[in-house]
Write an enzyme that holds these catalytic residues in place. Structure first.
Site, mmCIF file in Angstrom:
data_model
loop_
_atom_site.group_PDB
_atom_site.id
_atom_site.type_symbol
_atom_site.label_atom_id
_atom_site.label_comp_id
_atom_site.label_asym_id
_atom_site.label_seq_id
_atom_site.Cartn_x
_atom_site.Cartn_y
_atom_site.Cartn_z
ATOM 1 N NE ARG A 1 3.582 5.033 11.193
ATOM 2 C CZ ARG A 1 4.493 5.666 10.461
ATOM 3 N NH1 ARG A 1 5.369 6.422 11.027
ATOM 4 N NH2 ARG A 1 4.526 5.500 9.154
ATOM 5 C CE LYS B 1 1.728 -5.348 6.351
ATOM 6 N NZ LYS B 1 1.461 -4.023 5.829
ATOM 7 N NE ARG C 1 -3.355 0.424 2.648
ATOM 8 C CZ ARG C 1 -2.987 1.090 3.750
ATOM 9 N NH1 ARG C 1 -2.222 0.526 4.650
ATOM 10 N NH2 ARG C 1 -3.389 2.336 3.933
HETATM 11 C C1 BTN Z 1 0.650 -3.826 2.321
HETATM 12 O O1 BTN Z 1 0.531 -4.181 3.503
HETATM 13 O O2 BTN Z 1 1.304 -2.803 2.042
HETATM 14 C C2 BTN Z 1 -0.003 -4.637 1.248
HETATM 15 C C3 BTN Z 1 0.882 -5.771 0.773
HETATM 16 C C4 BTN Z 1 0.228 -6.627 -0.293
HETATM 17 C C5 BTN Z 1 1.175 -7.654 -0.859
HETATM 18 C C6 BTN Z 1 0.494 -8.588 -1.809
HETATM 19 S S1 BTN Z 1 1.522 -9.963 -2.238
HETATM 20 C C7 BTN Z 1 0.390 -10.423 -3.494
HETATM 21 C C8 BTN Z 1 -0.065 -9.144 -4.166
HETATM 22 N N1 BTN Z 1 0.870 -8.740 -5.207
HETATM 23 C C9 BTN Z 1 1.485 -7.601 -4.905
HETATM 24 O O3 BTN Z 1 2.336 -7.036 -5.618
HETATM 25 N N2 BTN Z 1 1.042 -7.127 -3.740
HETATM 26 C C10 BTN Z 1 0.053 -8.003 -3.132
#
Ligand code: BTN
Length: 307
Positions: free
Chosen positions: A306, A173, A108
């Protein structure tokens, strides 16, 4: 030999003859958990590779009837990026795409997402929602609830949510969710991207600053195929529920799982930092914060929470 060929060989026969590798390629492989010895790379015995038929075994009847196909790729830039591209050409409803490794995984707010080869889970699901674009606000929170509940049912202990949809264990996380809208059309199709740490958190922890948690801490023999199947099932179910009744019926569960419900937090929104107490979330997925100057609402795309 290039990295892509090495990943394909590892995914098909668990080993690859790599020959002479320059230091850069050797380091890139090491960062992805693949060590090279005597001109060859071998996967650890503990690595369970993904297989569409093994994932499908764990998907319930209704979701299985909806699922068009499950695809597993040895490597890809990003499973989300691939479904975003495909959605411009044809429908992605019912497509589940998984990869053993991503070279450009996305998180994100423009961040990256890293994961070693054959560990963790990189999954994207295409879902059409029979609703208006303006009603989609809280879908990412609903998906967070579904994934948290699916992991809890599989034995993962202590899962909490951090608005909008991070999954945490003891503040570290465990899983990230990235939901994207390829085209602003109705009915909308969304890409639900999910990354879960399953056996690879240690390697991820060496590369990121944030604390990381891993499913194997509470489920040492966790199966990646099983988790993928159960998560696909849960995401399908929550999307159908969201389609029928919106976020209202799901919100109490969100509040119960939200680690910061009723807690003092700070919201970083660009240059602004706002302190307040979390009142809860709105039916449109916004975070409601009680501040000195009254209630303020924040949207997930732009801000970071946060403790
Ligand atoms: C986050 O917490 O920032 C979101 C992470 C999301 C990761 C997943 S892995 C499968 C899919 N492909 C990606 O490039 N991103 C999501």
């Amino acid at each position: 030999m290039d990295l892509e060929t090495i990943f394909e060989q590892l995914a098909s026969r668990r080993e690859a003859r790599v020959g002479a590798l320059d230091a850069g390629a050797r380091d890139a492989l090491a960062a992805l958990g693949v060590s090279v010895r005597d001109g060859g790379a071998t996967l650890d015995d503990g690595i369970e590779l993904l297989a569409p038929e093994d994932v499908r075994r764990y998907v319930g009847e209704a979701a299985a009837a909806w699922l068009d196909r499950i695809e597993v790729r040895a490597h890809i830039d990003s499973t989300n990026s691939e479904l975003m591209r495909r959605a411009l050409e044809s429908s992605i409803d019912g497509v589940a795409l998984l990869a053993e490794v991503q070279s450009a995984g996305r998180g994100r707010r423009g961040r990256g997402w890293t994961s070693p080869f054959g560990r963790n889970l990189a999954l994207s699901l295409g879902v059409r929602l029979d609703m208006a674009l303006t009603e989609l606000g809280a879908v990412s929170l609903a998906v967070g609830v579904a994934v948290a509940d699916a992991l809890e049912e599989l034995g993962v202990r202590g899962v909490a949510l951090k608005w909008p949809n991070d999954l945490l264990v003891e503040g570290r996380k465990l899983c990230g969710v990235l939901i994207e809208l390829p085209r602003a059309v109705e009915p909308p199709e969304i890409v639900v991207g999910i990354g879960i740490n399953i056996g690879g958190a240690e390697a991820v922890g060496r590369l990121v600053e944030q604390g990381v948690a891993d499913v194997t801490e509470s489920v040492p023999d966790a199966s990646r195929n099983r988790i993928a199947g159960r998560v696909i099932d849960a995401v399908f179910a929550v999307c159908r529920r969201f389609e029928r009744g919106g976020f209202g019926p799901i919100k109490p569960r969100y509040d119960a799982l939200h680690r910061f419900h009723g807690q003092p937090v700070r919201i970083l929104a660009g240059p602004e930092s706002v302190a307040g107490v979390v009142e809860g979330v709105g039916l449109d997925g916004t975070l409601r914060l009680r501040t000195e100057s009254g209630i303020r609402e924040f949207h997930g795309g732009e801000v970071s929470l946060r403790a």
